[in-house]
Each structure stands twice: as structure tokens, then as C-alpha cells.
Scaffold this motif. Structure first.
Motif, short mmCIF file in Angstrom:
data_model
loop_
_atom_site.label_atom_id
_atom_site.label_comp_id
_atom_site.label_asym_id
_atom_site.label_seq_id
_atom_site.Cartn_x
_atom_site.Cartn_y
_atom_site.Cartn_z
N ASP A 75 53.32 -17.26 42.59
CA ASP A 75 53.16 -17.84 41.26
C ASP A 75 54.54 -18.29 40.82
OD1 ASP A 75 52.92 -18.45 38.58
OD2 ASP A 75 51.51 -16.84 38.15
N PRO A 76 54.92 -19.52 41.16
CA PRO A 76 56.27 -19.99 40.84
C PRO A 76 56.57 -20.01 39.35
CG PRO A 76 55.24 -21.41 42.50
CD PRO A 76 54.17 -20.51 41.96
N VAL A 77 55.56 -20.22 38.52
CA VAL A 77 55.79 -20.26 37.07
C VAL A 77 56.24 -18.90 36.56
CG1 VAL A 77 54.74 -20.66 34.82
CG2 VAL A 77 54.18 -22.17 36.76
N ARG A 78 55.54 -17.84 36.98
CA ARG A 78 55.90 -16.48 36.57
C ARG A 78 57.01 -15.89 37.43
NH1 ARG A 78 50.18 -16.24 35.42
NH2 ARG A 78 49.78 -15.41 33.32
N GLY A 79 57.35 -16.54 38.53
CA GLY A 79 58.35 -16.01 39.43
C GLY A 79 57.86 -14.80 40.21
N GLU A 80 56.55 -14.75 40.49
CA GLU A 80 55.98 -13.61 41.19
C GLU A 80 55.53 -14.00 42.60
OE1 GLU A 80 54.28 -11.59 37.06
OE2 GLU A 80 52.87 -12.19 38.63
N ILE A 81 55.63 -13.04 43.51
CA ILE A 81 55.26 -13.25 44.90
C ILE A 81 54.56 -11.97 45.37
CG2 ILE A 81 57.48 -12.39 45.83
CD1 ILE A 81 55.94 -15.55 47.18
N GLY A 82 53.46 -12.10 46.14
CA GLY A 82 52.77 -10.87 46.47
C GLY A 82 51.81 -10.95 47.64
N VAL A 83 51.26 -9.78 47.96
CA VAL A 83 50.32 -9.59 49.07
C VAL A 83 49.24 -8.62 48.62
CG1 VAL A 83 50.07 -8.96 51.50
CG2 VAL A 83 52.32 -9.67 50.63
N ALA A 84 48.00 -8.88 49.05
CA ALA A 84 46.92 -7.91 48.91
C ALA A 84 46.21 -7.80 50.25
CB ALA A 84 45.94 -8.32 47.82
N VAL A 85 45.79 -6.59 50.61
CA VAL A 85 45.22 -6.37 51.93
C VAL A 85 44.21 -5.23 51.88
CG1 VAL A 85 47.17 -4.86 52.54
CG2 VAL A 85 45.78 -5.87 54.35
N GLN A 86 43.17 -5.33 52.72
CA GLN A 86 42.19 -4.27 52.92
C GLN A 86 41.91 -4.15 54.41
OE1 GLN A 86 38.95 -1.70 53.46
NE2 GLN A 86 38.74 -3.86 54.05
N SER A 87 41.67 -2.90 54.87
CA SER A 87 41.43 -2.70 56.30
C SER A 87 40.68 -1.40 56.56
CB SER A 87 42.76 -2.66 57.05
OG SER A 87 42.55 -2.54 58.44
N LYS A 88 39.99 -1.36 57.69
CA LYS A 88 39.45 -0.11 58.23
C LYS A 88 40.57 0.50 59.09
CE LYS A 88 36.17 2.91 58.93
NZ LYS A 88 37.02 3.94 59.58
N PHE A 89 41.58 0.98 58.38
CA PHE A 89 42.81 1.44 59.01
C PHE A 89 43.51 2.33 58.00
CE2 PHE A 89 47.28 1.06 60.28
CZ PHE A 89 47.22 1.09 61.66
#
Length: 280
Positions: free
Chosen positions: A9-23
């Protein structure tokens, strides 16, 4: 065995990851983010070094599409790798090796890359993209979590659920304002890890979001009397020093990130006090 989304999100200056796994504890392996570089998700037969190496390439200004071959150079197991990466300006790329278990694929769009393997169907990756796009205008954490929810509704990991993680970086966005780890939430072993992340995100917003001074309530009249009674009941003596007693209460309740000053109160803190103090 995983589906993930990296986004900016360049406007808010945010960078991220979301993940789900059978792990177990997927948040310890897949997500990487830095406010001055970008975000990376490394999965399938994960090469964890792709995370920090990818961030360093992005930090140097290498385009995400050019990072792919550099990260895979000399890797004899490259066809079993899968990863996505996004720069702080929203440029993104993804790689899915031909040896990843089906279904495995990715979608790269404006500001994000979504990818997954051992999925119920292509619809899972499409769910990631749809969830992210449909939540435009919301904070990045909410958009990433919505992407996971839509992907799970489309079938998710065909082996089931076990863990999920949500990581967002913003310069000065972390606790205390002197680092970029704005949000780092994990459900390491849970029957419904995405739902658990949604619950944890709500708590994170309560404890760590910073108040809007324009919405502050003046601590006068009946409100001051109400707070005075709470402080006395909890063992903080406001008559010996109002500011010290009030701030001590904030610290005791882990609400210090919502502190304004001794004369103003965040409405979210007042709601918290009224919901929690009546039972004590």
C-alpha cells in the motif's frame, strides 16, 4: 501446502504478507517484509533464504521480475520452489516451479502477488486476488486477511488448515515507534487459524493502534470523576498525581500506545474501561 499473498500500500507506506498452510507455524518460514524493501513469501519446498535475499535485492532497487532468476540461480531444486515478492511501490512478481504439487499457480496484479500449491483448485488463488481487490480502501492488514478468507472459502489447502500468519511493516509503525514491524500475528497450530488471526487483529487494533487526536475526549467533569473512581479502585492514587496515576493505569492495561496526555482520552480507551472495569 500453502497459499499466500504479498502486497503493498504505497499511499499508507505499508508492505505485508498473509499466509495459511497445513503446516506447523508457517509464520516462521514463509513471510518476510521490510518497510525499506518490500515483502516476500517463500513456500512449497521452501528455501527460507529466498526471504532475506529477496528483500536485499528489492532494497537495492532490483525489479521484482528480475529478482526471480537471481534468487533461483544455481538452485537444483528450483522447480519445487514457489515464491512471490512485491516492492514498496507495488511492482510484483511470482514464481511457481513445475514440480510443485497440484494445484499450484499464481496471479500477479496491481500491488500484489498471490500464489499457492496443493490447493483445492485454481479458484483458491483467484479468491486471494478477489479478496484483496474487493477490500480496496481498507488498511493493508485487513485486505490481506480478507484475501485469506476468500481463498479458504474457495477450498483452500486441500489437506486442510493448521497455521496462518499476518505480517505488515511500515517505517516507524512498530511498538514504540522506532522500528518497522507494525504487525506480526501468528496462529501456529489451530483448527481455524484464519478466524484466529481475525480475532488477534482486533486485539492488535485495540492495544497498538495510535489515537486520532482530533477524536480525543476532554477529561473534564463527569468523565474525570469516572476515571478518578476507576483509578482509586485499581490502586492508582490520582490525588497524589493525576498524570502519573492515569499513565500507570494505561501501562498496567497495556494501553500505552493509546496515550495522549493527562487532559485527553482516546474514545477506544473509554470503551475498554467501561467494558472491563465493571467486573472488577
Amino acid at each position: 501446502m500453502t497459499y499466500s499473498i504479498v502486497a503493498a500500500d504505497p499511499v499508507r507506506g505499508e508492505i505485508g504478507v498473509a499466509v495459511q498452510s497445513k503446516f506447523l507455524a508457517v509464520g516462521a518460514i514463509v513471510p518476510w517484509a521490510a518497510a525499506d524493501a518490500g515483502a516476500v513469501a517463500t513456500q512449497a519446498l521452501a528455501d527460507v533464504t529466498i526471504g532475506p535475499r529477496g528483500l536485499e535485492l528489492l532494497r537495492q532497487g532490483v525489479a521484482p521480475s528480475d529478482c526471480v532468476e537471481r534468487l533461483l540461480a544455481g538452485d537444483g531444486l528450483r522447480e519445487q520452489r514457489q515464491f512471490g515478492l512485491v516492492a514498496t511501490d507495488g511492482r510484483a512478481a511470482s514464481f511457481t516451479g513445475s514440480g510443485c504439487f497440484n494445484h499450484a499457480s499464481s496471479i500477479v496484479g496491481e500491488g500484489f502477488a498471490a500464489q499457492g500449491n496443493i490447493l483445492a483448485a485454481r479458484a483458491v488463488v483467484e479468491g486471494l486476488a478477489t479478496g484483496f481487490r474487493s477490500s480496496a480502501g481498507q488498511p493493508l492488514a485487513e485486505r490481506l486477511l480478507t484475501a485469506l478468507e476468500r481463498a479458504q472459502e474457495a477450498g483452500g489447502d486441500r489437506r486442510g488448515q493448521e497455521s496462518a500468519a499476518l505480517l505488515v511493516a511500515r517505517e516507524g509503525g512498530g511498538y514504540g515507534g522506532n522500528h518497522d514491524r507494525m504487525l506480526d500475528l501468528r496462529a501456529d497450530d489451530h483448527g481455524a487459524p484464519i478466524a484466529e488471526l481475525r480475532r488477534l487483529l482486533g486485539l492488535h487494533r485495540l492495544y497498538f493502534d495510535r489515537p486520532d487526536p482530533a477524536a480525543a475526549l476532554p477529561i473534564t467533569g463527569g468523565l474525570r470523576d469516572e476515571l478518578h473512581a476507576v483509578l482509586l479502585r485499581r490502586g492508582f492514587n490520582p490525588d497524589a498525581g493525576w498524570s502519573q496515576a492515569l499513565f500507570a493505569y494505561f501501562g498496567w492495561e497495556n494501553l500505552e500506545e493509546r496515550w495522549l496526555d493527562e487532559d485527553r482520552l482516546d474514545p477506544a480507551v473509554l470503551t475498554y474501561i467501561r467494558e472491563h472495569e465493571g467486573d472488577r
